[in-house]
Motif scaffolding. Sequence first.
Motif, PDB file in Angstrom:
ATOM      1  N   GLY A 233       0.720  -1.096  -0.055  1.00 22.09           N
ATOM      2  CA  GLY A 233      -0.019  -0.108   0.106  1.00 22.09           C
ATOM      3  C   GLY A 233       0.837   1.098  -0.177  1.00 22.09           C
ATOM      4  O   GLY A 233       1.858   1.371   0.660  1.00 22.09           O
ATOM      5  N   LYS A 234       0.366   2.210  -0.771  1.00 16.89           N
ATOM      6  CA  LYS A 234       0.881   3.571  -0.821  1.00 16.89           C
ATOM      7  C   LYS A 234       0.563   4.487   0.443  1.00 16.89           C
ATOM      8  O   LYS A 234      -0.318   4.218   1.160  1.00 16.89           O
ATOM      9  CB  LYS A 234       0.754   4.253  -2.321  1.00 16.89           C
ATOM     10  CG  LYS A 234      -0.907   4.385  -2.390  1.00 16.89           C
ATOM     11  CD  LYS A 234      -1.098   4.996  -3.796  1.00 16.89           C
ATOM     12  CE  LYS A 234      -2.596   5.225  -3.975  1.00 16.89           C
ATOM     13  NZ  LYS A 234      -2.968   5.567  -5.333  1.00 16.89           N
TER      14      LYS A 234
ATOM     15  N   GLY B 296      -1.336   6.824   2.855  1.00 18.30           N
ATOM     16  CA  GLY B 296      -2.549   6.679   2.977  1.00 18.30           C
ATOM     17  C   GLY B 296      -3.411   5.611   2.755  1.00 18.30           C
ATOM     18  O   GLY B 296      -4.774   5.425   3.073  1.00 18.30           O
ATOM     19  N   HIS B 297      -2.702   4.660   2.348  1.00 20.37           N
ATOM     20  CA  HIS B 297      -3.340   3.379   1.982  1.00 20.37           C
ATOM     21  C   HIS B 297      -2.673   2.019   2.399  1.00 20.37           C
ATOM     22  O   HIS B 297      -2.474   1.236   1.582  1.00 20.37           O
ATOM     23  CB  HIS B 297      -3.919   3.100   0.580  1.00 20.37           C
ATOM     24  CG  HIS B 297      -4.829   4.150   0.144  1.00 20.37           C
ATOM     25  ND1 HIS B 297      -6.031   3.859   0.321  1.00 20.37           N
ATOM     26  CD2 HIS B 297      -4.565   5.321  -0.522  1.00 20.37           C
ATOM     27  CE1 HIS B 297      -6.747   5.137  -0.092  1.00 20.37           C
ATOM     28  NE2 HIS B 297      -6.032   6.057  -0.697  1.00 20.37           N
ATOM     29  N   ARG B 298      -1.887   2.462   3.254  1.00 17.95           N
ATOM     30  CA  ARG B 298      -0.791   1.246   3.902  1.00 17.95           C
ATOM     31  C   ARG B 298      -1.299  -0.161   3.974  1.00 17.95           C
ATOM     32  O   ARG B 298      -2.614  -0.140   4.673  1.00 17.95           O
ATOM     33  CB  ARG B 298       0.022   1.742   5.116  1.00 17.95           C
ATOM     34  CG  ARG B 298       0.612   3.013   4.801  1.00 17.95           C
ATOM     35  CD  ARG B 298       1.898   2.582   4.099  1.00 17.95           C
ATOM     36  NE  ARG B 298       2.887   3.930   4.025  1.00 17.95           N
ATOM     37  CZ  ARG B 298       3.418   4.423   2.957  1.00 17.95           C
ATOM     38  NH1 ARG B 298       3.387   3.788   1.867  1.00 17.95           N
ATOM     39  NH2 ARG B 298       4.246   5.509   3.251  1.00 17.95           N
ATOM     40  N   THR B 299      -0.743  -0.849   3.883  1.00  8.92           N
ATOM     41  CA  THR B 299      -0.982  -2.508   4.074  1.00  8.92           C
ATOM     42  C   THR B 299      -0.956  -2.645   5.686  1.00  8.92           C
ATOM     43  O   THR B 299       0.199  -2.336   6.193  1.00  8.92           O
ATOM     44  CB  THR B 299      -0.134  -3.425   3.340  1.00  8.92           C
ATOM     45  OG1 THR B 299      -0.225  -3.152   1.890  1.00  8.92           O
ATOM     46  CG2 THR B 299      -0.582  -4.745   3.639  1.00  8.92           C
TER      47      THR B 299
ATOM     48  N   TYR C 191     -10.511  -5.201   3.267  1.00 11.20           N
ATOM     49  CA  TYR C 191     -10.547  -5.015   1.810  1.00 11.20           C
ATOM     50  C   TYR C 191      -9.006  -5.420   1.271  1.00 11.20           C
ATOM     51  O   TYR C 191      -8.841  -5.133   0.153  1.00 11.20           O
ATOM     52  CB  TYR C 191     -10.723  -3.660   1.290  1.00 11.20           C
ATOM     53  CG  TYR C 191     -12.296  -3.315   1.545  1.00 11.20           C
ATOM     54  CD1 TYR C 191     -13.155  -3.842   0.866  1.00 11.20           C
ATOM     55  CD2 TYR C 191     -12.589  -2.527   2.837  1.00 11.20           C
ATOM     56  CE1 TYR C 191     -14.625  -3.448   0.962  1.00 11.20           C
ATOM     57  CE2 TYR C 191     -13.959  -2.126   2.917  1.00 11.20           C
ATOM     58  CZ  TYR C 191     -14.932  -2.864   2.138  1.00 11.20           C
ATOM     59  OH  TYR C 191     -16.171  -2.434   2.285  1.00 11.20           O
ATOM     60  N   ILE C 192      -8.250  -5.943   1.981  1.00 11.29           N
ATOM     61  CA  ILE C 192      -7.042  -6.289   1.681  1.00 11.29           C
ATOM     62  C   ILE C 192      -6.940  -7.935   0.990  1.00 11.29           C
ATOM     63  O   ILE C 192      -7.289  -8.850   1.857  1.00 11.29           O
ATOM     64  CB  ILE C 192      -5.908  -6.197   2.899  1.00 11.29           C
ATOM     65  CG1 ILE C 192      -6.221  -4.896   3.573  1.00 11.29           C
ATOM     66  CG2 ILE C 192      -4.397  -6.539   2.344  1.00 11.29           C
ATOM     67  CD1 ILE C 192      -5.660  -3.471   2.806  1.00 11.29           C
TER      68      ILE C 192
ATOM     69  N   GLU D 103       2.617  -0.458   9.924  1.00 14.30           N
ATOM     70  CA  GLU D 103       1.833  -0.394   8.760  1.00 14.30           C
ATOM     71  C   GLU D 103       2.958  -0.225   7.740  1.00 14.30           C
ATOM     72  O   GLU D 103       3.665   0.930   7.556  1.00 14.30           O
ATOM     73  CB  GLU D 103       0.852   0.802   8.619  1.00 14.30           C
ATOM     74  CG  GLU D 103      -0.070   0.716  10.107  1.00 14.30           C
ATOM     75  CD  GLU D 103      -1.362   0.106   9.467  1.00 14.30           C
ATOM     76  OE1 GLU D 103      -1.974   0.522   8.369  1.00 14.30           O
ATOM     77  OE2 GLU D 103      -2.021  -0.716  10.312  1.00 14.30           O
TER      78      GLU D 103
ATOM     79  N   SER E 136      -0.035   0.334  -4.142  1.00 14.53           N
ATOM     80  CA  SER E 136      -1.443  -0.283  -4.277  1.00 14.53           C
ATOM     81  C   SER E 136      -2.332   0.469  -3.131  1.00 14.53           C
ATOM     82  O   SER E 136      -1.938   1.402  -2.595  1.00 14.53           O
ATOM     83  CB  SER E 136      -1.484  -1.596  -3.769  1.00 14.53           C
ATOM     84  OG  SER E 136      -1.413  -1.848  -2.404  1.00 14.53           O
ATOM     85  N   LEU E 137      -3.818   0.209  -3.246  1.00 12.34           N
ATOM     86  CA  LEU E 137      -4.600   0.912  -2.262  1.00 12.34           C
ATOM     87  C   LEU E 137      -4.753  -0.002  -0.829  1.00 12.34           C
ATOM     88  O   LEU E 137      -5.516   0.086  -0.182  1.00 12.34           O
ATOM     89  CB  LEU E 137      -5.848   0.854  -2.722  1.00 12.34           C
ATOM     90  CG  LEU E 137      -6.186   1.890  -3.872  1.00 12.34           C
ATOM     91  CD1 LEU E 137      -7.473   2.023  -4.427  1.00 12.34           C
ATOM     92  CD2 LEU E 137      -5.678   3.213  -3.806  1.00 12.34           C
ATOM     93  N   GLY E 138      -3.545  -0.709  -0.616  1.00 14.12           N
ATOM     94  CA  GLY E 138      -3.395  -1.665   0.366  1.00 14.12           C
ATOM     95  C   GLY E 138      -3.078  -3.048   0.421  1.00 14.12           C
ATOM     96  O   GLY E 138      -2.457  -3.713   1.248  1.00 14.12           O
TER      97      GLY E 138
END
Length: 135
Positions: A44-45, A47-50, A79-80, A134, A104-106
């Motif tokens: 994740g990038k 703001g959207h960390r894994t 949602y991961i 995170e 990614s978004l996470g």
Amino acid sequence: MKYIKQTIRFIWQYVRKAAAWYIGIFKGRQGHWKMKKFFRCSDGKKGHRTPAGTFKIGMRFTPLEGKYTEYWAIHVTGYIHFHSILHYKGTHIVAVPTLGKHISLGCIRLATANAKWMYFHLPDDTTCHIYGKEC
């Protein structure tokens, strides 16, 4: 490494700041783990960390479709998912091949062949440990 005794396989994801994003697939039992696979990944990038933590993988989807198509998705938490790199919607043509970055978004992205291997070889309830803060 201490993990649940009943765990037969687990996934370990470690992300270093030095641009080394990898997933290790292990088999064995507590104190006797053997690495079976080692895959490059992206996560994740800003703001959207894994999320970091220990999870059990579960439901599988292929394909997941939105703006792009992701193949061989395995649910981790919320949602991961683990899934392939991005393809143009409804095709097998790679749209975003990037691995080794926070992009990614996470979700955790893998080369398509590696995502497919995980999809077919890792049983439900495989322990997934995502290491560190995170990511």
